[in-house]
Enzyme design. Sequence first.
Site, PDB file in Angstrom:
ATOM      1  N   ASP A   1     -19.203   8.175 -38.992  1.00  0.00           N
ATOM      2  CA  ASP A   1     -19.003   8.360 -40.426  1.00  0.00           C
ATOM      3  C   ASP A   1     -20.355   8.385 -41.162  1.00  0.00           C
ATOM      4  O   ASP A   1     -21.421   8.264 -40.559  1.00  0.00           O
ATOM      5  CB  ASP A   1     -18.099   7.253 -40.960  1.00  0.00           C
ATOM      6  CG  ASP A   1     -17.095   7.747 -41.986  1.00  0.00           C
ATOM      7  OD1 ASP A   1     -17.409   8.718 -42.714  1.00  0.00           O
ATOM      8  OD2 ASP A   1     -15.991   7.162 -42.082  1.00  0.00           O
TER       9      ASP A   1
ATOM     10  N   GLU B   1     -19.490  13.644 -42.038  1.00  0.00           N
ATOM     11  CA  GLU B   1     -20.279  13.467 -43.270  1.00  0.00           C
ATOM     12  C   GLU B   1     -19.656  14.248 -44.424  1.00  0.00           C
ATOM     13  O   GLU B   1     -20.289  14.493 -45.430  1.00  0.00           O
ATOM     14  CB  GLU B   1     -21.761  13.767 -43.035  1.00  0.00           C
ATOM     15  CG  GLU B   1     -22.162  15.179 -42.736  1.00  0.00           C
ATOM     16  CD  GLU B   1     -22.306  16.049 -43.962  1.00  0.00           C
ATOM     17  OE1 GLU B   1     -23.213  15.898 -44.774  1.00  0.00           O
ATOM     18  OE2 GLU B   1     -21.454  16.957 -44.095  1.00  0.00           O
ATOM     19  N   TRP B   2     -18.371  14.608 -44.255  1.00  0.00           N
ATOM     20  CA  TRP B   2     -17.497  15.105 -45.330  1.00  0.00           C
ATOM     21  C   TRP B   2     -17.936  16.462 -45.899  1.00  0.00           C
ATOM     22  O   TRP B   2     -17.535  16.830 -47.011  1.00  0.00           O
ATOM     23  CB  TRP B   2     -17.378  14.094 -46.482  1.00  0.00           C
ATOM     24  CG  TRP B   2     -17.450  12.668 -46.055  1.00  0.00           C
ATOM     25  CD1 TRP B   2     -16.711  12.067 -45.063  1.00  0.00           C
ATOM     26  CD2 TRP B   2     -18.302  11.654 -46.574  1.00  0.00           C
ATOM     27  NE1 TRP B   2     -17.072  10.741 -44.945  1.00  0.00           N
ATOM     28  CE2 TRP B   2     -18.042  10.459 -45.860  1.00  0.00           C
ATOM     29  CE3 TRP B   2     -19.263  11.624 -47.585  1.00  0.00           C
ATOM     30  CZ2 TRP B   2     -18.701   9.266 -46.120  1.00  0.00           C
ATOM     31  CZ3 TRP B   2     -19.921  10.426 -47.848  1.00  0.00           C
ATOM     32  CH2 TRP B   2     -19.648   9.282 -47.119  1.00  0.00           C
TER      33      TRP B   2
ATOM     34  N   ASP C   1     -11.554  13.018 -47.291  1.00  0.00           N
ATOM     35  CA  ASP C   1     -10.255  12.660 -46.723  1.00  0.00           C
ATOM     36  C   ASP C   1      -9.158  13.461 -47.408  1.00  0.00           C
ATOM     37  O   ASP C   1      -9.142  13.600 -48.640  1.00  0.00           O
ATOM     38  CB  ASP C   1      -9.978  11.170 -46.919  1.00  0.00           C
ATOM     39  CG  ASP C   1     -10.875  10.302 -46.062  1.00  0.00           C
ATOM     40  OD1 ASP C   1     -11.694  10.854 -45.305  1.00  0.00           O
ATOM     41  OD2 ASP C   1     -10.754   9.070 -46.153  1.00  0.00           O
TER      42      ASP C   1
END
Length: 292
Positions: free
Chosen positions: A136, A175-176, A201
């Site tokens: 993450d 890392e979105w 998310d």
Amino acid sequence: MGWNSWNSFANIVNSQIVQQQAKALASNGMKEAGYEYVVIDEGWWLGERDAAGNITVDAKQWPAIKPGQKNGDMANIADYIHSLGLKAGIYTDAGRDGCSMYPDSGPKYMNTGSEGHYEQDFLQFSKWGFDYVKVDWCGGAKEKRSGAVQYARVARAIRRAEAITGRELFLSICEWGSQNPWFWAPGVAGIQSTVWRTGGDIIPPVVESLHDPEHAKRVITLKNVLDSFEAGMHPEAQHTGYYNDLDMVVMSMRGMTHALLGQLPQDIGHTAVLSDHGHLAFPRRPRARPLR
């Protein structure tokens, strides 16, 4: 493809929960449909290390499962998952602090990231028997790090661990999409297998067992699903062994009904099919990997 603990259990995950979910995955037809990974997400580790810097876990949260095992050894749960013919996944953060500093439920914990211990931690994951690691970005974002640089360091540590143990450790970059990982994640530092998140998310966790007002009001919507697909439109980066990660499949979560599925555009709705056992599955492709 596989199951990840985050969406349904957030950071209250423990050995009993993982055993129950792994057993269900192995017995309800999902394994035959191509779901092979059981991934333990945030909350498994509370940030403690021993004098040598090795990760230590709560022995009550992760007890021995069969005779001859020791309490507090994560090899116990990896061994249990393997005994069902499945693969085991674990979780950490690229920064010094992990996402447990922003807990979904319960107290916050600092120092739950692997920065400063990359070689030590990934070797430990591999020795425990894990096949997959999700890394993450909460700590990396807090420290304003370069994703390309930090994940290259992670990948090199993984390659070293694989060389020592002989066990493949599949890397999941989370890392979105904040630093356009589709440009640098494929094959980062020469690693042969990567998957990278393309957005945030899809929905905050829905932990129904907590019975609290915050989780009770969370519900998946059509917008959540469409936003996730839109963020993942980077086909130029995806090829054999490298995958855009649109976050988790959300079938059976609160609000995700067959009626909602019917509202999806045809090119999205038709990517999901029902297996012979009546569970929602995705058509299997060579070397398919978990979506989270």
